[in-house]
Design a protein around this motif. Sequence first.
Motif, PDB file in Angstrom:
ATOM      1  N   LYS A 243     -36.099  92.359 -12.418  1.00 21.15           N
ATOM      2  CA  LYS A 243     -36.383  91.799 -13.750  1.00 21.15           C
ATOM      3  C   LYS A 243     -37.890  91.759 -14.011  1.00 21.15           C
ATOM      4  O   LYS A 243     -38.337  91.958 -15.134  1.00 21.15           O
ATOM      5  N   ILE A 244     -38.658  91.464 -12.952  1.00 17.64           N
ATOM      6  CA  ILE A 244     -40.116  91.441 -13.101  1.00 17.64           C
ATOM      7  C   ILE A 244     -40.633  92.825 -13.483  1.00 17.64           C
ATOM      8  O   ILE A 244     -41.468  92.979 -14.370  1.00 17.64           O
ATOM      9  N   GLU A 245     -40.115  93.873 -12.806  1.00 16.21           N
ATOM     10  CA  GLU A 245     -40.542  95.240 -13.106  1.00 16.21           C
ATOM     11  C   GLU A 245     -40.162  95.638 -14.525  1.00 16.21           C
ATOM     12  O   GLU A 245     -40.885  96.386 -15.187  1.00 16.21           O
ATOM     13  N   ALA A 246     -38.996  95.124 -14.992  1.00 14.21           N
ATOM     14  CA  ALA A 246     -38.536  95.462 -16.349  1.00 14.21           C
ATOM     15  C   ALA A 246     -39.156  94.551 -17.403  1.00 14.21           C
ATOM     16  O   ALA A 246     -39.001  94.799 -18.601  1.00 14.21           O
ATOM     17  N   GLY A 247     -39.863  93.508 -16.954  1.00 11.20           N
ATOM     18  CA  GLY A 247     -40.491  92.579 -17.895  1.00 11.20           C
ATOM     19  C   GLY A 247     -39.517  91.659 -18.593  1.00 11.20           C
ATOM     20  O   GLY A 247     -39.779  91.178 -19.698  1.00 11.20           O
ATOM     21  N   THR A 248     -38.355  91.389 -17.956  1.00  9.94           N
ATOM     22  CA  THR A 248     -37.325  90.553 -18.583  1.00  9.94           C
ATOM     23  C   THR A 248     -37.091  89.244 -17.834  1.00  9.94           C
ATOM     24  O   THR A 248     -36.135  88.542 -18.115  1.00  9.94           O
ATOM     25  N   LEU A 249     -37.960  88.913 -16.887  1.00  4.39           N
ATOM     26  CA  LEU A 249     -37.781  87.682 -16.107  1.00  4.39           C
ATOM     27  C   LEU A 249     -38.054  86.459 -16.976  1.00  4.39           C
ATOM     28  O   LEU A 249     -39.045  86.402 -17.702  1.00  4.39           O
ATOM     29  N   GLU A 250     -37.157  85.482 -16.909  1.00  3.62           N
ATOM     30  CA  GLU A 250     -37.315  84.233 -17.641  1.00  3.62           C
ATOM     31  C   GLU A 250     -37.527  83.088 -16.647  1.00  3.62           C
ATOM     32  O   GLU A 250     -36.850  83.006 -15.622  1.00  3.62           O
ATOM     33  N   PHE A 251     -38.464  82.201 -16.967  1.00  3.43           N
ATOM     34  CA  PHE A 251     -38.749  81.059 -16.107  1.00  3.43           C
ATOM     35  C   PHE A 251     -37.852  79.881 -16.512  1.00  3.43           C
ATOM     36  O   PHE A 251     -37.692  79.587 -17.705  1.00  3.43           O
ATOM     37  N   ILE A 252     -37.269  79.246 -15.519  1.00  2.00           N
ATOM     38  CA  ILE A 252     -36.439  78.060 -15.757  1.00  2.00           C
ATOM     39  C   ILE A 252     -37.109  76.878 -15.074  1.00  2.00           C
ATOM     40  O   ILE A 252     -37.268  76.857 -13.850  1.00  2.00           O
ATOM     41  N   TYR A 253     -37.529  75.893 -15.858  1.00  2.00           N
ATOM     42  CA  TYR A 253     -38.206  74.711 -15.319  1.00  2.00           C
ATOM     43  C   TYR A 253     -37.182  73.597 -15.129  1.00  2.00           C
ATOM     44  O   TYR A 253     -36.415  73.265 -16.043  1.00  2.00           O
ATOM     45  N   SER A 254     -37.146  73.015 -13.915  1.00  2.00           N
ATOM     46  CA  SER A 254     -36.189  71.939 -13.627  1.00  2.00           C
ATOM     47  C   SER A 254     -36.761  71.025 -12.546  1.00  2.00           C
ATOM     48  O   SER A 254     -37.709  71.384 -11.842  1.00  2.00           O
ATOM     49  N   GLU A 255     -36.187  69.851 -12.438  1.00  2.44           N
ATOM     50  CA  GLU A 255     -36.607  68.898 -11.412  1.00  2.44           C
ATOM     51  C   GLU A 255     -36.021  69.313 -10.068  1.00  2.44           C
ATOM     52  O   GLU A 255     -34.907  69.841  -9.995  1.00  2.44           O
ATOM     53  N   ILE A 256     -36.764  69.044  -8.998  1.00  2.00           N
ATOM     54  CA  ILE A 256     -36.301  69.386  -7.655  1.00  2.00           C
ATOM     55  C   ILE A 256     -36.445  68.174  -6.739  1.00  2.00           C
ATOM     56  O   ILE A 256     -37.221  67.258  -7.011  1.00  2.00           O
ATOM     57  N   ASP A 257     -35.679  68.205  -5.658  1.00  2.00           N
ATOM     58  CA  ASP A 257     -35.730  67.128  -4.666  1.00  2.00           C
ATOM     59  C   ASP A 257     -36.486  67.655  -3.439  1.00  2.00           C
ATOM     60  O   ASP A 257     -35.954  68.442  -2.666  1.00  2.00           O
ATOM     61  N   ILE A 258     -37.754  67.225  -3.296  1.00  2.00           N
ATOM     62  CA  ILE A 258     -38.588  67.704  -2.189  1.00  2.00           C
ATOM     63  C   ILE A 258     -37.974  67.343  -0.845  1.00  2.00           C
ATOM     64  O   ILE A 258     -37.975  68.141   0.095  1.00  2.00           O
TER      65      ILE A 258
END
Length: 269
Positions: A243-258
């Motif tokens: 997806k990065i090479e095709a330029g179609t990568l989408e970022f998903i922001y979410s909370e995480i448990d360290i």
Amino acid sequence: MIFAWILLVIALLFVIAIYWRQNKKLSYKLLEKQEEMMEANRVDEAIWHNINAYLLLISDDFIVKQTNFYSLTNQVKPSTEKRVGEIFYCKNALDAGECGTHELCGACPIRAAIAKGFKERAGFSGVETTMTLYTSEDRTSSVSCDVQVAGAYLHISGKNEMLLTIYDITKQKEDQAKLLKAQSAFLANISHEIRTPLSAIIGFSPLLAAATTAEEKESYINIINKNGDLLLQLINDILDLSKIEAGTLEFIYSEIDINSIVNELEGIF
């Protein structure tokens, strides 16, 4: 008699007027053609001096008639005509004393393509080879470079000529080699990363089957589930690369448990 002379003068003036008008039209057309030729020459000069490649107009004996080599390299154009190998300080040409006489010239794919082009009166493209060129006139140092050459056959004023376009692809070849090396390193690394959770899943599965207490089973199930999630994440990461090479990568922001991530890492190690 006077009337006849008047008619003659009028006729002469009429002829002169027609001639002047035609001459004026021809002058305008000539001026237009001259302007077109000047414009074409300006375009030609712009191409020769701004294209990111070496252009050489050569005869069938490999003598260079016109080139942008000297303007691109900021060198003084010599007073005598030179052949292709001599202009580029080709090691084989200079060592042999004359371009085309070295024993290795017979195996040169570019020279063979040019000779074939003249013989068949046809062009060629995409011919690549590695050349060794002297970097100084005293021939104390040399460098290897990769070039790609295309040729366009021309028949100008009864003479056979060819326009060569020479690209320096040394950096491109180096980048390709680096990319192949990086791909090999990536494949070696990703195969290791994939084997780690797979080994855990395969290793703990028989232990789960042989477990006798509920506590053991729950522990093994958690380990297998965590490594299954890790394996799935690795596969998703690999898919994200495309997806990065095709330029179609989408970022998903979410909370995480360290704490959960640290526990997972601890379990893996």
